[in-house]
Design an enzyme around this catalytic site. Sequence first.
Site, PDB file in Angstrom:
ATOM      1  CG  ASP A 270      19.776  51.002-109.188  1.00  0.00           C
ATOM      2  OD1 ASP A 270      18.888  51.071-108.314  1.00  0.00           O
ATOM      3  OD2 ASP A 270      20.042  49.946-109.773  1.00  0.00           O
TER       4      ASP A 270
ATOM      5  CG  ASN B 110      20.447  42.250-118.440  1.00  0.00           C
ATOM      6  OD1 ASN B 110      20.489  42.270-117.217  1.00  0.00           O
ATOM      7  ND2 ASN B 110      20.432  43.362-119.164  1.00  0.00           N
TER       8      ASN B 110
ATOM      9  CD  GLU C 165      21.292  47.003-118.087  1.00  0.00           C
ATOM     10  OE1 GLU C 165      21.336  45.778-117.883  1.00  0.00           O
ATOM     11  OE2 GLU C 165      20.223  47.654-118.094  1.00  0.00           O
TER      12      GLU C 165
ATOM     13  CG  HIS D 288      20.599  44.535-114.629  1.00  0.00           C
ATOM     14  ND1 HIS D 288      19.714  45.073-115.537  1.00  0.00           N
ATOM     15  CD2 HIS D 288      19.870  44.378-113.491  1.00  0.00           C
ATOM     16  CE1 HIS D 288      18.536  45.228-114.964  1.00  0.00           C
ATOM     17  NE2 HIS D 288      18.606  44.807-113.719  1.00  0.00           N
TER      18      HIS D 288
HETATM   19  C1  F6R Z   1      17.118  47.883-108.595  1.00  0.00           C
HETATM   20  C2  F6R Z   1      18.238  47.212-109.234  1.00  0.00           C
HETATM   21  C3  F6R Z   1      18.049  46.147-110.269  1.00  0.00           C
HETATM   22  C4  F6R Z   1      16.980  45.123-109.889  1.00  0.00           C
HETATM   23  C5  F6R Z   1      16.784  44.121-111.018  1.00  0.00           C
HETATM   24  C6  F6R Z   1      15.716  43.091-110.682  1.00  0.00           C
HETATM   25  O1  F6R Z   1      17.577  48.794-107.624  1.00  0.00           O
HETATM   26  O2  F6R Z   1      19.351  47.552-108.947  1.00  0.00           O
HETATM   27  O3  F6R Z   1      19.265  45.492-110.488  1.00  0.00           O
HETATM   28  O4  F6R Z   1      17.372  44.479-108.720  1.00  0.00           O
HETATM   29  O5  F6R Z   1      16.442  44.784-112.187  1.00  0.00           O
HETATM   30  O6  F6R Z   1      14.491  43.724-110.591  1.00  0.00           O
HETATM   31  P1  F6R Z   1      13.195  42.949-110.088  1.00  0.00           P
HETATM   32  O7  F6R Z   1      13.430  42.637-108.664  1.00  0.00           O
HETATM   33  O8  F6R Z   1      12.073  43.930-110.285  1.00  0.00           O
HETATM   34  O9  F6R Z   1      13.094  41.717-110.938  1.00  0.00           O
END
Ligand code: F6R
Length: 242
Positions: free
Chosen positions: A63, A132, A139, A134
């Site tokens: 992403d 959450n 989401e 995701h």
């Molecule tokens: C980032 C992504 C997100 C993160 C998620 C957890 O490329 O796709 O799904 O993996 O938000 O983020 P952290 O590791 O910062 O807790």
Amino acid sequence: MRVEVFETYTDLSQRTADIVADLVRRRPDAVLGLPTGSTPEGFYRALTQEDVSFRQVRTFNLDEYVGLPQSHPQSYFSFMNSHLYSKVDLVPANCRIPNGMAVDPDAECRHYEDLIRQAGGLDVVVLGIGLNGHIGFNEPGSPWDARTRRVPLAENTRQANARFFGGSVDGVPREALTMGIGTILEAKQILLLASGEGKAEIIRRTLEGEPDISVPATALQRHPNVTVLLDKAAARVLQRTA
Ligand code: F6R
């Protein structure tokens, strides 16, 4: 889903790097799906120490924020450049991230899907998980057959990521381009990483809850080759770990 629980974050990061490096040794032109965020930092640190060449490897990030140029310090391009691209022998043309500045985001997302297809599909996708549930920026409520597309970020995701934007949610972009859950589920192998007590409850719901579109990561229960790599803190409330 197979679950591996490690004493420390360093151990889980090293194990993830070993799995990916072994894949690249077996398949030098492997196609990798890659995450950003705090969780994979240790994985990239360990991966850059592995004795393996990435010269033929192709990478596709999950992403990117809409509206951030590559040069922005919080763009996912900047993250990848400082954690991986600048440290190994990856060829820049083989490293893809959706372009959050694309004039036509829908066309950009279709093009991204085409590139993944032309590369022969993803051999492995490494994922973090949001509080959450995701995965990528899919989401809660995201359809499980969704492809790469433009999405709004959930309010709690923007709050969680405010730490990267000087602590203020106002600076966090409102949209992103993300691989879809459908795109992710087509990968041959999936590695889901989580570290720390803050992720323990969402990991329990992901592994032990009913599949439910309100918890996107439960879609992974449908995939035949998922390994969940956790440190002890993230595994703390699991009923079973085997
Ligand atoms: C980032 C992504 C997100 C993160 C998620 C957890 O490329 O796709 O799904 O993996 O938000 O983020 P952290 O590791 O910062 O807790």
